[in-house]
Design a protein around this motif. Structure first.
Motif, PDB file in Angstrom:
ATOM      1  N   THR A 170     -55.218   6.527  -0.071  1.00  0.00           N
ATOM      2  CA  THR A 170     -56.171   7.593  -0.356  1.00  0.00           C
ATOM      3  C   THR A 170     -55.436   8.925  -0.303  1.00  0.00           C
ATOM      4  O   THR A 170     -54.518   9.115   0.511  1.00  0.00           O
ATOM      5  CB  THR A 170     -57.329   7.611   0.650  1.00  0.00           C
ATOM      6  N   VAL A 171     -55.820   9.836  -1.187  1.00  0.00           N
ATOM      7  CA  VAL A 171     -55.207  11.167  -1.273  1.00  0.00           C
ATOM      8  C   VAL A 171     -56.299  12.184  -1.580  1.00  0.00           C
ATOM      9  O   VAL A 171     -57.424  11.820  -1.930  1.00  0.00           O
ATOM     10  CB  VAL A 171     -54.120  11.234  -2.364  1.00  0.00           C
ATOM     11  N   GLY A 172     -55.936  13.487  -1.510  1.00  0.00           N
ATOM     12  CA  GLY A 172     -56.931  14.522  -1.727  1.00  0.00           C
ATOM     13  C   GLY A 172     -56.763  15.344  -2.976  1.00  0.00           C
ATOM     14  O   GLY A 172     -57.529  16.295  -3.197  1.00  0.00           O
ATOM     15  N   SER A 173     -55.771  15.029  -3.823  1.00  0.00           N
ATOM     16  CA  SER A 173     -55.578  15.791  -5.058  1.00  0.00           C
ATOM     17  C   SER A 173     -54.883  14.928  -6.091  1.00  0.00           C
ATOM     18  O   SER A 173     -54.247  13.919  -5.759  1.00  0.00           O
ATOM     19  CB  SER A 173     -54.750  17.051  -4.802  1.00  0.00           C
ATOM     20  N   GLU A 174     -54.964  15.355  -7.353  1.00  0.00           N
ATOM     21  CA  GLU A 174     -54.326  14.601  -8.425  1.00  0.00           C
ATOM     22  C   GLU A 174     -52.803  14.701  -8.344  1.00  0.00           C
ATOM     23  O   GLU A 174     -52.099  13.752  -8.671  1.00  0.00           O
ATOM     24  CB  GLU A 174     -54.816  15.088  -9.795  1.00  0.00           C
ATOM     25  N   LYS A 176     -51.051  14.809  -5.612  1.00  0.00           N
ATOM     26  CA  LYS A 176     -50.663  13.851  -4.586  1.00  0.00           C
ATOM     27  C   LYS A 176     -50.813  12.427  -5.102  1.00  0.00           C
ATOM     28  O   LYS A 176     -49.980  11.558  -4.812  1.00  0.00           O
ATOM     29  CB  LYS A 176     -51.490  14.067  -3.322  1.00  0.00           C
ATOM     30  N   ALA A 177     -51.858  12.197  -5.887  1.00  0.00           N
ATOM     31  CA  ALA A 177     -52.062  10.863  -6.457  1.00  0.00           C
ATOM     32  C   ALA A 177     -50.902  10.482  -7.362  1.00  0.00           C
ATOM     33  O   ALA A 177     -50.378   9.361  -7.292  1.00  0.00           O
ATOM     34  CB  ALA A 177     -53.376  10.829  -7.235  1.00  0.00           C
ATOM     35  N   ASN A 190     -58.723   9.046  -4.921  1.00  0.00           N
ATOM     36  CA  ASN A 190     -58.951  10.432  -4.503  1.00  0.00           C
ATOM     37  C   ASN A 190     -60.228  10.479  -3.668  1.00  0.00           C
ATOM     38  O   ASN A 190     -61.325  10.354  -4.198  1.00  0.00           O
ATOM     39  CB  ASN A 190     -59.067  11.339  -5.729  1.00  0.00           C
ATOM     40  N   TYR A 191     -60.076  10.654  -2.366  1.00  0.00           N
ATOM     41  CA  TYR A 191     -61.236  10.579  -1.477  1.00  0.00           C
ATOM     42  C   TYR A 191     -62.202  11.741  -1.678  1.00  0.00           C
ATOM     43  O   TYR A 191     -63.364  11.672  -1.251  1.00  0.00           O
ATOM     44  CB  TYR A 191     -60.792  10.500  -0.010  1.00  0.00           C
ATOM     45  N   ARG A 192     -61.759  12.803  -2.327  1.00  0.00           N
ATOM     46  CA  ARG A 192     -62.660  13.928  -2.597  1.00  0.00           C
ATOM     47  C   ARG A 192     -63.631  13.614  -3.736  1.00  0.00           C
ATOM     48  O   ARG A 192     -64.685  14.247  -3.855  1.00  0.00           O
ATOM     49  CB  ARG A 192     -61.866  15.188  -2.934  1.00  0.00           C
ATOM     50  N   GLU A 193     -63.250  12.660  -4.573  1.00  0.00           N
ATOM     51  CA  GLU A 193     -64.057  12.336  -5.750  1.00  0.00           C
ATOM     52  C   GLU A 193     -64.624  10.921  -5.723  1.00  0.00           C
ATOM     53  O   GLU A 193     -65.571  10.619  -6.463  1.00  0.00           O
ATOM     54  CB  GLU A 193     -63.209  12.511  -7.018  1.00  0.00           C
TER      55      GLU A 193
END
Length: 323
Positions: A170-174, A176-177, A190-193
């Motif tokens: 899991t990551v918080g930005s594209e 980082k993905a 992306n855990y934010r989405e």
């Protein structure tokens, strides 16, 4: 010597560069002239007053470093002055000199610089001890790592892939993905989405081992995606400390929830971790299969800026201080 402390808990302004006497190596210890030190989230917690050093330990921050051995204490025979080393510390890494038990010291693996090695020990020891020694990840199993772009996450991706695992992160930005995919992660969420548990279930994925830095917030979701006989290893509490655990779900899966920390372990346990890690991970670094990921380096005097980068979670990999 120059050293960094946080006399009064608080924000980054609590960090101070002070003058301290250089330590001397006790029996069984080595004295290291520090070249660079790794910055870890545990350091932020200590600065904020939430993670005090173990009794008898220095209040100087820093849980890992690299440098040259200056002298050795009584009884140390396998390490010599002049050796380029990296070390796993209880504290004291943000300083020009640090003394450390010899069992927590390793020669720098070939293929990387002495500065890069400063960010190696804490993440490699965390990954090896929790994913492999405690979590017992096996070839062909699936590992879920929360915080895939962190120092721990980037190390976990590489080592797990080297040992034949499927890796979900899991990551918080594209950005980082994309980086995690380049490192070899098979599935990036992306855990934010997205809800990681729903994404895994819809893809038919179950985790044999989960390396979790979040804690309470993710407990129910983590258990829901565990495979039969799965192992959830909690190493952080960024999402809180208290949550309700569905024991029926755990029993049905014959699964386990474990929580560990590295800093407070006795030196002999840390030495055993370092020994196993060096035997298994150092050859992967030497042949280029695994590499330390360094986001940025800052001089010791800019320690506040380095802490702010971690606090903002804007980094990919490790943040280092140089001396």
């Amino acid at each position: 010597m120059r050293a960094v402390t946080a006399p009064t808990p608080g924000g980054v302004d609590a960090l101070e560069v002070v003058d301290r006497p250089a330590p001397e190596p006790a029996p069984g210890e080595v004295l290291i002239r520090v070249t660079a030190a790794g910055v870890n989230r545990a350091d932020l917690l200590q600065r904020q007053g939430f993670y005090d050093p173990p009794p008898g330990s220095t209040d100087v921050l820093g849980l890992e470093c690299s440098g040259d051995i200056v002298s050795v204490g009584e009884g140390v025979t396998d390490l010599q002055p002049g050796a380029h080393v990296c070390a796993l510390l209880t504290g004291g890494g943000y300083a020009e000199y640090v003394s450390v038990p010899a069992g927590q010291v390793a020669t720098v693996p070939s293929g990387i610089s002495l500065t890069e090695a400063a960010g190696l020990m804490e993440v490699a020891a965390t990954v090896w001890s929790n994913v492999f020694m405690i979590g017992k990840l096996q070839h062909g199993e699936t590992l879920l790592v929360h915080g895939g772009a962190s120092g721990i996450g980037t190390m976990a991706i590489q080592v797990a892939k080297a040992f034949g695992a499927t890796v979900v992160v899991t990551v918080g930005s594209e950005d980082k993905a994309a980086f995690c995919r380049e490192l070899g992660a098979d599935v990036v969420i992306n855990y934010r989405e997205q809800d990681f548990a729903e994404e895994m279930k819809s893809a038919g994925l179950r985790a044999d081992v989960i390396l979790d830095i979040i804690g309470a917030k993710y407990l129910a979701s983590n258990v829901s995606v565990l495979n039969t006989a799965g192992r959830l290893v909690v190493i952080g509490m960024q999402g809180g400390t208290k949550a309700e655990l569905n024991l029926a779900a755990l029993l049905t899966k014959r699964a386990a929830v474990m929580a560990t920390s590295l800093r407070a372990r006795p030196s002999n346990e840390k030495a055993a971790i370092v020994s196993a890690m060096v035997a298994q991970v150092w050859p992967l670094i030497a042949d280029g299969t695994v590499r330390p990921i360094v986001h940025a380096t800052y001089p010791l005097e800019d320690v506040r800026q380095a802490h702010q980068v971690l606090e903002d979670s804007s980094h990919i990999g490790k943040v280092l201080l140089t001396l």
